[in-house]
Enzyme design. Structure first.
Site, PDB file in Angstrom:
ATOM      1  N   HIS A   1      40.868  36.782  12.292  1.00 34.86           N
ATOM      2  CA  HIS A   1      41.999  36.297  11.506  1.00 34.86           C
ATOM      3  C   HIS A   1      42.925  37.429  11.085  1.00 34.86           C
ATOM      4  O   HIS A   1      44.103  37.213  10.833  1.00 34.86           O
ATOM      5  CB  HIS A   1      41.516  35.565  10.255  1.00 34.86           C
ATOM      6  CG  HIS A   1      40.807  34.285  10.541  1.00 34.86           C
ATOM      7  ND1 HIS A   1      41.447  33.168  11.017  1.00 34.86           N
ATOM      8  CD2 HIS A   1      39.496  33.945  10.434  1.00 34.86           C
ATOM      9  CE1 HIS A   1      40.576  32.189  11.186  1.00 34.86           C
ATOM     10  NE2 HIS A   1      39.387  32.636  10.836  1.00 34.86           N
TER      11      HIS A   1
ATOM     12  N   HIS B 173      43.262  45.171   4.677  1.00 38.50           N
ATOM     13  CA  HIS B 173      43.639  44.382   5.844  1.00 38.50           C
ATOM     14  C   HIS B 173      45.088  43.936   5.693  1.00 38.50           C
ATOM     15  O   HIS B 173      45.691  44.066   4.622  1.00 38.50           O
ATOM     16  CB  HIS B 173      42.719  43.169   6.021  1.00 38.50           C
ATOM     17  CG  HIS B 173      42.751  42.218   4.864  1.00 38.50           C
ATOM     18  ND1 HIS B 173      41.918  42.329   3.768  1.00 38.50           N
ATOM     19  CD2 HIS B 173      43.538  41.138   4.608  1.00 38.50           C
ATOM     20  CE1 HIS B 173      42.180  41.373   2.903  1.00 38.50           C
ATOM     21  NE2 HIS B 173      43.161  40.631   3.385  1.00 38.50           N
TER      22      HIS B 173
ATOM     23  N   THR C  72      43.132  34.863  -0.925  1.00 36.80           N
ATOM     24  CA  THR C  72      44.105  34.048  -0.194  1.00 36.80           C
ATOM     25  C   THR C  72      43.521  33.430   1.071  1.00 36.80           C
ATOM     26  O   THR C  72      44.242  32.854   1.880  1.00 36.80           O
ATOM     27  CB  THR C  72      45.355  34.873   0.174  1.00 36.80           C
ATOM     28  OG1 THR C  72      44.980  35.944   1.044  1.00 36.80           O
ATOM     29  CG2 THR C  72      46.023  35.422  -1.081  1.00 36.80           C
TER      30      THR C  72
END
Length: 282
Positions: free
Chosen positions: A108, A134, A222
């Site tokens: 992802h 990230h 998130t």
């Protein structure tokens, strides 16, 4: 005993069936090797119309219920109309240090995981140690409705498993020096989910930068499980990233996929901004 002719026919049928199964299995195995992804659907995704898209995350697993029912979810829009100045927050107190790290293709996003002690950030007297960082593209938090091209999340955790995230926005422009050092490793993990590569010593200050003005509010992760109670610090100064670097990040995961969760409801939360005396911008 069965007649010899029937035995031969049965043996040939078995061989033919095995060949058919093998011919079907080989392309699938090759596809997995080349892409790093199983053909099975991902647990969660970012396509708004998909059954596993952001609007449905809270329905996929009971432990992800906060994604749909939480009242302190992230990201949000940092609107000037709801932001209040809070000089009492003070300068962001951090003590980062270079540490051994590994770059990971999570499927992802692209993550840099610190395997050594990369230092910490201190918030209200509590030390939150840097675990990983990230990127999301486009940015998840918006500023007065504007969505930047990319957002970095530096994820920290306290001794009591509380989470604090420092976020940095990027817009397309000059290349980013921190990402530039990682470019060879981005090519190595491209298209291979769960692929990891040791990148040696990484200095997180190269990602953090030296901006002093920041937003602060309480939100959530998130991505699933969307756990709440996360302390968010979003630096106001916007950095630049080149189109080539952003393309490398996208290609590493999936060239066509965005990985930004839509903005969530404010639900009367307070958003503060810290700005040193005499400083009106960054």
């Amino acid at each position: 005993m069965r007649p010899a002719g029937l035995a031969v026919s049965a043996a040939l049928l078995l061989l033919f069936s095995a060949a058919v199964l093998l011919s079907a299995a080989v392309p699938a195995a090759m596809a997995k090797h080349q892409t790093g992804h199983d053909e099975e659907e991902e647990e969660f995704g970012y396509s708004p119309d998909a059954e596993n898209g952001p609007a449905r995350w809270g329905e996929i697993k009971p432990e992800w219920a906060a994604c749909g029912k939480g009242k302190m979810q992230s990201p949000i829009d940092l609107s000037s109309s709801r932001v209040s100045l809070a000089r009492s927050l003070g300068h962001l107190n951090h003590s980062y240090r270079p540490a051994q790290a590994t770059i990971v293709n999570s499927g992802h996003d692209v993550m840099v995981r610190f395997d050594g002690d990369a230092g910490s950030v201190s918030i209200d007297g509590t030390a939150y140690r840097l675990q990983q960082l990230h990127w999301h593209w486009p940015a998840e938090h918006t500023v007065d409705g504007r969505r930047y091209d990319m957002e970095l999340h530096m994820v920290h955790q306290s001794a009591h498993n509380k989470t604090a995230v420092v976020a940095v926005h990027y817009q397309i422009g000059a290349h980013d020096a921190f990402l530039h050092k990682l470019e060879p490793y981005l090519a190595m993990i491209a298209g291979q989910k769960d692929r990891e590569e040791n990148v040696g010593v990484v200095d997180p200050m190269g990602a953090r930068g030296r901006a002093s003005v920041y937003y602060r509010y309480i939100g959530s992760l998130t991505a699933p499980p969307c756990s709440e109670g996360v302390i968010w610090t979003i630096l106001k100064r916007v950095r630049t990233v080149s189109k080539h670097q952003l393309q490398l990040l996208r290609k590493a995961v999936n060239n066509e996929m965005d990985n930004a969760r839509p903005s969530q409801e404010m639900n009367n939360r307070d958003v503060s901004i810290f700005r040193p005396y005499g400083q009106n911008k960054n």
